[in-house]
Structure formats: structure tokens, C-alpha cells
Design an enzyme around this catalytic site. Structure first.
Site, short mmCIF file in Angstrom:
data_model
loop_
_atom_site.label_atom_id
_atom_site.label_comp_id
_atom_site.label_asym_id
_atom_site.label_seq_id
_atom_site.Cartn_x
_atom_site.Cartn_y
_atom_site.Cartn_z
N HIS A 276 2.37 -1.84 12.39
CA HIS A 276 2.66 -1.33 11.38
C HIS A 276 2.70 -2.24 9.84
O HIS A 276 1.94 -1.75 9.23
CB HIS A 276 4.01 -0.60 11.53
N GLU A 277 3.25 -3.43 9.98
CA GLU A 277 3.30 -3.88 8.72
C GLU A 277 1.99 -4.90 8.66
O GLU A 277 1.59 -4.73 7.37
CB GLU A 277 4.66 -5.17 8.93
N HIS A 280 0.04 -2.40 6.53
CA HIS A 280 0.23 -2.69 5.16
C HIS A 280 -0.46 -3.53 4.40
O HIS A 280 -1.07 -3.58 3.16
CB HIS A 280 1.66 -2.94 4.83
N GLU A 305 3.30 5.06 3.27
CA GLU A 305 3.45 4.57 4.77
C GLU A 305 2.53 4.92 5.70
O GLU A 305 2.35 4.63 6.86
CB GLU A 305 4.85 5.18 5.15
N TYR A 419 8.64 8.81 4.13
CA TYR A 419 8.39 8.15 5.61
C TYR A 419 8.20 9.56 6.53
O TYR A 419 7.13 9.40 7.15
CB TYR A 419 9.69 7.63 6.18
#
Length: 485
Positions: A276-277, A280, A305, A419
Site C-alpha cells: 500500500h505505502e 503512494h 488513498e 479511506y
């Protein structure tokens, strides 16, 4: 009792012989909350983060912050900070967000209550086996433990055993390989000593376009906890892109470090977080155009997100898990039976956990509403009212998640609903393109890079989504993933 032997040994005798020293960082509190058999230990750790004596005067600081935001909103002609912020988001208005959360809560409540009953029954049986009194309550410190126990007892998903298949170094290397393949990029790690850094553990990579070989930007990875380091997982923009150079971004995590006896092993949830990170990071690095060099080029918080949430789907795909998983001793892949059980259990308790997210979103909007709390006592009363009415879990006396809820004191103020909002978009993107055309399809990957990531925070995001999907967005895929359709 219940925590793994490695977890205990790594923390034993650091400050006092015969005792474990733990911090309140995720590598410590999550395993305790999910695996420690002793309810009182789970309660004590949770109370240290949210209880009446946690983090000194943080609630007073929250009151100061929301009071100042209310004044700012009034000066700008808005009734509340939430109303002001929502006009700057994809949602467009507070009324739209209110309707979104209300409809979602209504659809999830029945399933959420069934999830709650399942966990409570599991607690009753567990207490009987232990020979301890059953209090008839699913306490705040019980939810993680019995959620994890449900995965083990009903689905055969033992997070502690599964993490043996996810050594950190292999997960990092394979994740970078997957992103390079998917987005047609090349990552080249820079030798130590050739780049500026704030800590010896931070690694730096240059990103190039695969076809042209042209440099696009740089990213840092800083993965392990240490004293004074930011305590969550996040990325930070260090340098914005300009006409002459690409962006520079950093990914901070607090993943367990290796020991002399054993490499760092990740729970599957840690793997999801890493994927996930890093999504980004790709969103930041792959932006194009001079417009993204300005401070005005910012993705709305209820969209930012979505790209990363969509990419979480990869770590639930069999063909990807077969690459990510490799036993740290034998190099064997995850057994098919275990892999299938993990995938089958992906949405276990999803209604119950979604209600918690709705509670946090509502709490955010309430403290930033037309009549925000003006005292610590009013904040406490608000938490005591909202938590059980939405999340189905009673709030212990004097506890308040706002003591540690850093999101609401930064860019996510009046935007935590984002989110859930972004999950609607991410589910649609994945189901419509990647699930149908192939999760490692390089053409779809390039469409995603050019149509979703490259525009960054410029132009109308709904137009970008429509171009990528071939139609306007809808919530069908999201509702199916929540078991509502």
C-alpha cells in the site's frame, strides 16, 4: 502467553532481567493485541495508548486545534471546518459525505452485528476452555484477539506461521520487481555513501522509465522502528518535481528488524501495508507535467488513498502470492491449502471492521462540525456516545482514541471518511480493468500509470477515472467486496 517465542525473546531482559520491554509502536502492540491470551495484558497495552493517563494533555491540544479550525472556517464564511474542507474534496459537500456514510452504515449494520455475535461466541468458548469467567462483553481489547482467533480456528489462517513465508528482504525485492513490471519502470539502488541520508538504514533508489531509460525521480526506504522516529507507516514528499528534475519521496515504515538468529519476518498484514505505502511512492514519482510542480497540484484526500488501496489487491492474488511468499529456511512457497484459506478469509469480519472505520469518520466530522466540543469532558462524552452506537463496541471509561489519532490533527482533518470513499473507487478500478484483463497485464498497468498516476493532482479526477474505466465510477464492486451485493 500466546505471543510467539521470537516475539518474547527479542524483548526479554532489555531493561529488567526476566521481563519483556515493549513500546507502543505497531511491531509491539499489534502482536500483543492479536495473539496474547491474557486479556488483562491486552487491556493494559491498549489503555497505555488510549486510557485516561495516555499521552498527557493530548485531548486538551485537540480542543485547541478544533477550536482554531472552527474560527478559520467562520472567517471564510462556512458554518464548520468540515463544511469548508468537504468543498475542497471529490465529495464536493458535507451533505454528500453524510449521505455516503449513512447509507453505508445502514447496509453494513446487520452483517456487522452478526460478525460481533460470532466474535462474542468465540470469546465465550475461549473463556470456558481457560476456566475463567465470561463477562458477556466484546471489549475494545478483545476485537483484535478474537478476530485473529477466528482466522485460525475457522479458516486455518495462522498469522504467526504464515509470516515464516514472508522474510522482509524477499518481500521488498519482489514487491519492487512487481511494480517495475506492472508500471514499466526500472529501479536502481544507489551505493551507500553516494546520496544524502538522515540514517544509515535508509536506502535510496533512482526510478527510470523502462522504454526510454529517462530518469523520473528517486525514492527512499526507511523501514525499521527506532527511538524518535515517526511511529506509523507513511510517505513523505521531500522534493517536488520540476522541469529539470524528478520528485524525491520517502517511505517510512515500522516493520520488525532482523536479529542475529533470524531474518525479519512479516505478517501478511505487514505485506499489505508495504504494498500500500509503496503505491503512494509510485503515485508521487509517476506524476507528469509542469502543473504537478506547484503546491496547488494536490490530490483530494478522498482520492489520494484510492491508487494504493487498489494495489493492495495484488497481495491477495494467487499468482502474486506465489512470488511474494518464500519460507525463510526452506525457500518453499506457501502451501496451496494455506494460500487458498488466506484468500477465502480476506473479507472475514469486514462489516464489523468497516463499522469501526465509519465510527472514526463520524468522530472526525463531529469534532469539526458546527458545534465542536469545547472541553475535554465534551470530547469524552462524544467518544462515549459514538463508539458503541456505530462500532458496536463499548468505550471503556476515560478512553479516547483521539489521544493518538494523529490523522485528524494533520491533512486528514474532516477527511478521514476518504479511506472509505477511496475504497469505492479502488474496488471499481481493480474489478473493471485488472481483474478482467490480468493483474500483471503491462498494457493495463501503463494505462493506469498514464491515466491515473501521471495526472497527479491536476484537472478533474472524475475525468481521469472515466477515461481509465471507460465509464463513470459506480459502487457495485465495492458493495460486492463487502458482501452487501
Amino acid at each position: 502467553q500466546g505471543c510467539s517465542r521470537d516475539f518474547i525473546q527479542d524483548r526479554l531482559g532489555k531493561d529488567e532481567k526476566g521481563k519483556c520491554t515493549i513500546t507502543l509502536k505497531y511491531p509491539d502492540i499489534i502482536p500483543i493485541g492479536q495473539t496474547c491470551e491474557i486479556a488483562e495484558t491486552r487491556r493494559a497495552v491498549a489503555e497505555a495508548r488510549e486510557g485516561p493517563n495516555a499521552y498527557k494533555n493530548n485531548l486538551e491540544l485537540v480542543v485547541q486545534g478544533i477550536t482554531l479550525r472552527k474560527k478559520i472556517a467562520t472567517l471564510l464564511g462556512f458554518q464548520s471546518w468540515a463544511e469548508f474542507i468537504c468543498t475542497k474534496r471529490m465529495s464536493g459537500s458535507y451533505q454528500t459525505v453524510d449521505k455516503f456514510l449513512t447509507n453505508l452504515q445502514t447496509k453494513l449494520e446487520e452483517s456487522g452485528k452478526k460478525d460481533h455475535e460470532t466474535l462474542l461466541k468465540l470469546k465465550e468458548d475461549h473463556c470456558k476452555n481457560l476456566g475463567v469467567d465470561f463477562d458477556g462483553i466484546l471489549n475494545a481489547w478483545d476485537t483484535g484477539f478474537y478476530g485473529d482467533r477466528l482466522l485460525v480456528t475457522k479458516y486455518g489462517v495462522d498469522a504467526e506461521k504464515i509470516k515464516e513465508y514472508f522474510p522482509l528482504d524477499h518481500v521488498v525485492e519482489t514487491t519492487l520487481d512487481i511494480y517495475q513490471e506492472l508500471l514499466s519502470l526500472i529501479f536502481e539502488e544507489l551505493p551507500k555513501g553516494t546520496y544524502w541520508t538522515w540514517h544509515k538504514e535508509a536506502r535510496c533508489f533512482q526510478v527510470k522509465d523502462k522504454e526510454s531509460g529517462s530518469p523520473i525521480g528517486y525514492f527512499y526506504l526507511d523501514l525499521h522502528p527506532r527511538q524518535g522516529k515517526y511511529g506509523h507507516a507513511a510517505i513523505f514528499h521531500l522534493v517536488k518535481r520540476t522541469a529539470s528534475h524528478g520528485a524525491v519521496d520517502c517511505m517510512l515504515c515500522n516493520l520488525p528488524a532482523s536479529t542475529p538468529d533470524k531474518p525479519s519476518l512479516l505478517r501478511h498484514q505487514n505485506v499489505v501495508t508495504f504494498f500500500h505505502e509503496f503505491g503512494h511512492i509510485m503515485h508521487a514519482i509517476c506524476t507528469e507535467g509542469i502543473g504537478n510542480s506547484t503546491r496547488l497540484a494536490k490530490c483530494p484526500r478522498d482520492f489520494v488513498e484510492a491508487p494504493s488501496q487498489m494495489l493492495e489487491n495484488w497481495v491477495w492474488q494467487k499468482q502474486v502470492l506465489e512470488r511474494l511468499a518464500k519460507h525463510y529456511q526452506t525457500n518453499e512457497s506457501l502451501p496451496d491449502k494455506t494460500l487458498e484459506s488466506m484468500i477465502r478469509a480476506k473479507h472475514v469480519n469486514v462489516a464489523f471492521s468497516s463499522l469501526r472505520q465509519i465510527y472514526l469518520s463520524r468522530l472526525d466530522l463531529e469534532i469539526h462540525g458546527p458545534n465542536p466540543p469545547t472541553t475535554v469532558e465534551e470530547i469524552q462524552a462524544l467518544v462515549d456516545r459514538l463508539r458503541p452506537s456505530i462500532s458496536l463496541v463499548e468505550n471503556p471509561p476515560g478512553w479516547a482514541t483521539l489521544r493518538t489519532f494523529a490523522h485528524l490533527m494533520n491533512q486528514y482533518s474532516a477527511s478521514y471518511y476518504g479511506y472509505m470513499w477511496a475504497e469505492v473507487l479502488s474496488a471499481d478500478m481493480f474489478a473493471t480493468r485488472f481483474e478482467k484483463e490480468g493483474v500483471m497485464n503491462p498494457k493495463v498497468g501503463m494505462d493506469y500509470r498514464k491515466m491515473i498516476l501521471a495526472p497527479g493532482g491536476t484537472h478533474n479526477l472524475n475525468d481521469h477515472l472515466t477515461k481509465f474505466l471507460g465509464r463513470s465510477t459506480n459502487n457495485e464492486a465495492f458493495l460486492k467486496s463487502r458482501g452487501i451485493l
